[in-house]
Design an enzyme around this catalytic site. Structure first.
Site: not given
Length: 262
Positions: A154, A161
């Site tokens: 990720y 995020k």
């Protein structure tokens, strides 16, 4: 119906497997009228039948990094669609190399484009539509557990995020005086077009299914129903929240592994 009389703008539908589509569908089913944006002609072709399915012919071009698009968006919407009550921000992007390589090798260019597209776009979109967003309105964005914990592959998107979730809280403070709410849904992994760029995504899906308390993966319908709630007056006292819709996976501290001799 819960959303009867509400109008909303959906930013970020790529196809009918998008999380934003699930949210739009749930809002439509509860009586909302919807407008949509598209990034380019390719997405426009996929979006037109979706908008028609959801009873709308209001679609607008929007490159979230294009200042001219942002400047023109609200006047066009107000003229053709009217003022709005909610906004769904479902926009994120990171260069493929920044997801496949080690995080430490992230380039400055990749860092900047990821943060601008995935985080600053929430601020720029909010500022753009604020003049046509009714008081008592609601803004919703999308996050993922990788923003608060390490998730393989990720990388820079996890950092983005994390910044997005913090931005939600600061925006919730700033817009609270207008009684405008800002929240995020942290969804479990879902097989979307955006997720296809994450390495070993099939393994991530299998691992989540095996270890989430509900023993299944999250669907766009799961997220859609929660999104509709957060955008509606049912959530009139909820703002600055990161709402998990991941079949409970986020609560897990250890997997259920039996030890020999127990």
């Amino acid at each position: 119906m819960i959303m009867n009389g509400k109008k909303g703008l959906i930013v970020g539908i790529a196809n009918n497997k998008s999380i934003a589509y699930g949210i739009a569908k749930a809002c439509k089913e509860q009586g909302a009228e919807l407008a949509f944006t598209f990034l380019n002609d390719s997405i426009k072709k996929r979006l037109e039948p979706i908008a028609s399915e959801l009873g709308s012919n209001f679609i607008y071009e929007l490159d979230i990094n294009n200042d001219e698009h942002l400047k023109n968006l609200a006047p066009m919407i107000e003229k053709e669609f009217g003022k709005i009550d909610f906004v769904v921000h479902a926009v994120a992007y990171a260069p493929k190399d920044a997801l496949s390589d080690d995080f430490i090798n992230t380039t400055k260019e990749a860092f900047e484009i990821t943060m601008n597209t995935s985080v600053y776009s929430l601020l720029s979109l909010t500022k753009s539509v604020l003049p046509i967003l009714n008081d008592n309105g609601s803004i919703l964005t999308l996050s993922y557990l990788g923003g608060v914990r390490f998730v393989p592959h990720y990388n820079i998107m996890g950092v983005a995020k994390a910044a997005l979730e913090s931005s939600v809280k600061y925006l919730a403070h700033d817009l609270g005086k207008k009684n405008i709410r800002v929240n995020a849904i942290s969804a479990g992994p879902i097989k979307t077009l955006a997720a296809s760029g994450i390495g070993d995504f099939r393994m991530i899906l299998k691992y989540n299914e095996a270890n989430a308390p509900l023993k299944r993966n999250t669907t766009i319908d799961d997220v859609g129903k929660s999104g509709m709630y957060l955008l509606s007056d049912l959530a009139s006292g909820v703002t600055g929240e990161i709402h998990y819709v991941d079949c409970g996976y986020n609560i897990m501290g250890m997997t259920d592994v039996a030890q020999d001799g127990d």
